[in-house]
Design an enzyme around this catalytic site. Structure first.
Site, mmCIF file in Angstrom:
data_model
loop_
_atom_site.group_PDB
_atom_site.id
_atom_site.type_symbol
_atom_site.label_atom_id
_atom_site.label_comp_id
_atom_site.label_asym_id
_atom_site.label_seq_id
_atom_site.Cartn_x
_atom_site.Cartn_y
_atom_site.Cartn_z
ATOM 1 N N LYS A 42 -1.487 3.517 -3.806
ATOM 2 C CA LYS A 42 -2.597 2.697 -4.318
ATOM 3 C C LYS A 42 -3.829 3.572 -4.567
ATOM 4 C CE LYS A 42 -0.732 -1.465 -2.226
ATOM 5 N NZ LYS A 42 -0.658 -2.369 -1.079
ATOM 6 N N GLN B 26 -3.586 -3.998 4.221
ATOM 7 C CA GLN B 26 -2.163 -3.690 4.090
ATOM 8 C C GLN B 26 -1.366 -4.418 5.173
ATOM 9 O OE1 GLN B 26 -0.922 -1.951 1.499
ATOM 10 N NE2 GLN B 26 1.154 -2.298 2.230
ATOM 11 N N ASP C 269 -5.239 -9.193 -3.633
ATOM 12 C CA ASP C 269 -3.822 -9.467 -3.343
ATOM 13 C C ASP C 269 -3.440 -10.894 -3.738
ATOM 14 O OD1 ASP C 269 -2.127 -7.480 -2.330
ATOM 15 O OD2 ASP C 269 -3.057 -7.542 -0.345
HETATM 16 N N1 GUN Z 1 2.807 -5.097 2.229
HETATM 17 C C1 GUN Z 1 3.877 -5.151 1.404
HETATM 18 N N2 GUN Z 1 3.508 -5.593 0.183
HETATM 19 C C2 GUN Z 1 2.183 -5.831 0.244
HETATM 20 C C3 GUN Z 1 1.233 -6.286 -0.704
HETATM 21 O O1 GUN Z 1 1.517 -6.601 -1.859
HETATM 22 N N3 GUN Z 1 -0.041 -6.369 -0.256
HETATM 23 C C4 GUN Z 1 -0.391 -6.063 1.019
HETATM 24 N N4 GUN Z 1 -1.674 -6.206 1.363
HETATM 25 N N5 GUN Z 1 0.453 -5.640 1.913
HETATM 26 C C5 GUN Z 1 1.740 -5.520 1.522
#
Ligand code: GUN
Length: 283
Positions: A51, A95, A118
Site C-alpha cells: 500500500k 490493517q 476501506d
Molecule cells: N486485511 C485483509 N484485507 C484487508 C483490507 O482490505 N483492509 C484492511 N484494513 N485490512 C485487511
C-alpha cells in the site's frame, strides 16, 4: 480470456498519478493516507508495504503508524481520534486482523466515515446497501472495475457469489444487484453447491480453499472472478479455482496471483483521492 488485474491496476495507478501531478503543478497539497498496523502479522506486513509502495508510485503521501501487539484498545482508539481530527489526513486504514484483545468492530466504528477508505464503517455499509455514494470496499469495487474493463455488463445475468464475508461476499453481491444482476449468495451451509454454480454467468469465489472449484462447477462461457489467495500443496500461491482447468471452459477468468489482488490496492488509492476531493471541496 485472462482478466489481467496487474495490467488494469497499473492503468488505474497511472491515471491517478497524472491527477496527483496536476495537483502538484497547481501547488495544492497532495492526499494523505494514514495506515495503522498493530503487531507483526506477516501477511499484513506485506499488504501494508504494498500500500505504501503504491502511494509512493502515485504521489499520495502516506504515514504508517506501527504499534506492538500489546497495544491496548484505548491506545488504538486515541490514535484514530487524532487521525480523525487531523485536517491533513484524508484516508485512515486500520490493517486487519487486529490482535484478539482488540474489538475490531469498535475500532472500525471509531473511524470518521468520511475518511474510511476501506468502506468498512457501518455508515458506508449502509450507503452501499442504499446505493448511495460513500466508500465502496476495495476488493469488491475492483471486481466491478474488472468486469467493466472487459466490457461485461452483469445486468440481467445470473451472478453466483460463494462466500458471505462483510468485506467481499456481501458487498460484491450488493454491487452486482445494483447493476441489475440476479444474485445468489452461496456459503458453507449451502447444499447442492455445484448445481447453483453451474447456473452462473458470473461466478465469484471467495472461500479461501486452494483450488476448491474445478471446471465441473461452471458452465461453458462463464466469467470467473477468483478472490481466493491460498497456498497449494507445493506452497505456491493459488486461488479458490483450479485456474488451468477452468480457463479452458470459461469465457474470462482472473488468475491468482495477478488477478483481483492488485485491484484492491488500486481501488484503495482511488478511494483516497476521492476522500481528498470530498474533504477539500465539500462535495
Ligand atoms: N486485511 C485483509 N484485507 C484487508 C483490507 O482490505 N483492509 C484492511 N484494513 N485490512 C485487511
Amino acid at each position: 480470456m485472462i482478466i489481467n488485474g496487474k495490467e488494469i491496476s497499473q492503468k488505474i495507478k497511472d491515471q491517478l498519478k497524472i491527477q496527483i501531478n496536476e495537483l502538484k503543478q497547481q501547488k495544492k497539497r497532495v492526499p494523505l493516507l494514514a495506515v495503522v498496523l498493530v503487531g507483526h502479522n506477516q501477511a499484513s506486513e506485506v499488504y501494508v508495504r504494498n500500500k505504501v509502495k503504491a502511494c509512493e508510485y502515485i504521489g499520495i503521501a502516506s504515514q504508517v503508524i506501527r504499534k506492538e501487539n500489546n497495544c491496548t484498545q484505548d491506545e488504538l482508539l486515541s490514535i484514530i481520534e487524532k487521525l480523525n481530527k487531523d485536517v491533513h489526513v484524508d484516508g485512515i486504514l486500520v490493517q486487519l486482523p487486529l490482535p484478539a484483545h482488540i474489538d475490531e468492530e469498535i475500532i472500525i466504528r471509531s473511524i470518521n466515515p468520511d475518511k474510511d477508505v476501506d468502506g468498512f464503517h457501518p455508515i458506508n455499509v449502509a450507503k452501499l446497501f442504499l446505493n448511495e455514494e460513500g466508500f465502496i470496499p476495495c476488493t469488491p469495487h475492483g471486481m466491478m472495475v474488472m468486469l467493466d474493463e472487459i466490457g461485461y455488463n452483469p445486468g440481467g445475468k445470473e451472478v453466483v457469489v460463494v462466500g458471505r464475508s462483510n468485506i467481499v461476499g456481501k458487498p460484491v453481491s450488493l454491487l452486482m444487484l445494483h447493476k441489475n444482476a440476479t444474485v445468489t449468495i452461496a456459503h458453507s451451509y449451502t447444499t447442492h453447491l455445484k448445481e447453483i454454480t453451474q447456473r452462473a454467468d458470473v461466478l465469484i469465489t471467495a472461500v479461501g480453499k486452494a483450488k476448491f472449484f474445478d471446471q465441473s462447477y461452471i458452465k461453458e462461457g462463464a466469467v470467473v472472478l477468483d478472490v481466493g489467495i491460498n497456498r497449494d500443496e507445493n506452497g505456491k500461491l493459488c486461488g479458490d479455482c483450479d485456474y488451468q482447468a477452468m480457463a479452458e471452459k470459461a469465457y474470462a477468468i482472473t488468475p491468482v496471483p495477478g488477478g483481483v489482488g492488485p485491484m484492491t490496492i488500486a481501488m484503495l488509492m482511488t478511494n483516497t483521492l476521492l476522500a481528498y476531493h470530498r474533504r477539500s471541496y465539500g462535495i
